[in-house]
Design a protein around this motif. Sequence first.
Motif, mmCIF file in Angstrom:
data_model
loop_
_atom_site.group_PDB
_atom_site.id
_atom_site.type_symbol
_atom_site.label_atom_id
_atom_site.label_comp_id
_atom_site.label_asym_id
_atom_site.label_seq_id
_atom_site.Cartn_x
_atom_site.Cartn_y
_atom_site.Cartn_z
ATOM 1 N N GLN A 68 0.833 -1.206 0.000
ATOM 2 C CA GLN A 68 0.000 0.000 0.000
ATOM 3 C C GLN A 68 0.867 1.255 0.000
ATOM 4 N N ARG A 72 1.014 4.258 -2.806
ATOM 5 C CA ARG A 72 0.866 5.686 -2.483
ATOM 6 C C ARG A 72 2.063 6.488 -2.966
ATOM 7 N N LEU A 88 -2.205 12.190 0.193
ATOM 8 C CA LEU A 88 -1.361 10.998 0.059
ATOM 9 C C LEU A 88 -0.316 10.942 1.170
ATOM 10 N N GLU A 91 -1.975 9.673 4.258
ATOM 11 C CA GLU A 91 -2.194 8.213 4.198
ATOM 12 C C GLU A 91 -0.884 7.466 4.446
ATOM 13 N N LEU A 92 0.193 7.980 3.840
ATOM 14 C CA LEU A 92 1.507 7.338 4.031
ATOM 15 C C LEU A 92 1.920 7.387 5.506
ATOM 16 N N THR B 37 -7.094 3.254 1.850
ATOM 17 C CA THR B 37 -6.088 3.095 2.894
ATOM 18 C C THR B 37 -6.741 2.809 4.234
#
Lengths: 150, 348
Positions: A68, A72, A88, A91-92, B37
């Motif tokens: 994942q 990203r 992003l 999310e990372l 996510t």
Amino acid sequence: MGMRWLGVVMAVVLGTPWGAGASVWAAGSADEAPHAHQMEAAAVVTEDAVLKEQIAKVDEALATIHEQMAVRRQALQQAMTEGQKASLYAELDGLRKEHDLLERLLHELLDEARATEWTAIDAALARVKSYERVQERATRREEALRDRKE
Amino acid sequence: MTAKSKRSALGFGVVVAALFGCVLGAAWAEEPPEPSTSEVVAAIKRRAQQILEARKAARRLRFSGEVSQLLGYESNPSNGTEHVGDTYVEHSLYLAASKKVTPTVTWQGTYSGSYDNYFEYGDGDYMSHTLTPTKLIWQPGRMWRVDAGVDLNITYYPKAGASNYREFKPSVGVRQNLWGRWFHSVRYEWFIRDYISKKARDGSGNETEVNRVDDRSRVRYEVGTTWNDTLLKVRQEWYWHDSNDERTDFYDAEDYKVTASLNRSLTKKLSIAPSYSFERKNYSKRTVTGISSEARYDDTHTWTLAGTYEFNQTWSLNPSLSYKWLDSNEPTGEYIDTTISGTVTARF
């Protein structure tokens, strides 16, 4: 692994932005060494089936998080707006936190597996424990008969 | 164009249209959306939580046990020169509680009880209860296994009450695993046996005011290896017996025993276990009848062939056949004894 090498080849042979992006993604993944925990997990041998299953599950979860994160990172290369980039990055960041937690859990499980590692002889002795209790009672019966006489 | 050719063309057209429709549908069909996510992280969090809960459960107190019923026939239970055989039954119960105290230390508490009853040879009846309130097992890695514990036992003879006793037995054992498939171990046990009503006697055989107390020690050294579903062990034992009953110095002896046993799985459910033991007992003060200076010694040989059949995870059957004979420099002490038995065990 195959996609990583494909990206590198395309970057070199085609010289296209996609190829270049793929090679950046591949290089980023290599820096992270996503398979290091799998190699560590595979090196520990334990006869405890529950512990083995738990190590495998956490290892699989770590591999999923790596995938994942790679997706990203690749999306980050192509992000057009600051808003997309910020989303992003968030999310990372979330994935990285979960990764750290799971890595700590994996190390705890591996430490426990190493501390209680069973060998083939442990498994063999455990297998005959119930039978040996039967034999011990027979020995005890002989001793009890002899002790009563004395 | 004939009617037939028109129908053929129409059918062909329908087939082509259907195929075209499938291709378009496949092209237009959306790929399942990749999980976001947050969904991925939520799924991973749930799995990690399950693992943490499972680890907590593993550290909780665990219970297990066995109930066994044995039926056997013994050709010479009194170990006398006249072979009078008898049938016997044994009812036994084993309970265990264990808890992981640290990743490498486990606490274990057990209870083991059995009642043996001969149909005719009443002198052989006894009941035994052994409580192990604490046994600590330490497994620091692949090589070492250390355990230490205390057994409390009470043995009761329904038809020979004077022989009833209480016993306190601390023990410690160390095993070293070698090269994955070998091991050797040493165990020391000290028994202090306190007779409940039997008084100690003096050298003349008169009873004193003090209860008889026996002091026994045993050292066991064992070597073993495993290969291809087979386990081979050789055990040596040294045993010393002493008592405050001076009349019982007659029974004081040094004992050495060596046992070789094999346990092999023939199938997933069936295993066999042949064994042989030799025991030499050197009496310290007992002499051979008629010879004042020669101390008595006994050599006991025992051959056993046993097996285990596992019906399932709960039920198992253990048949056993043993042949024992005692040779001695005291001819009146020699005997042969054959025992055949079957034990059914239920595990929970």
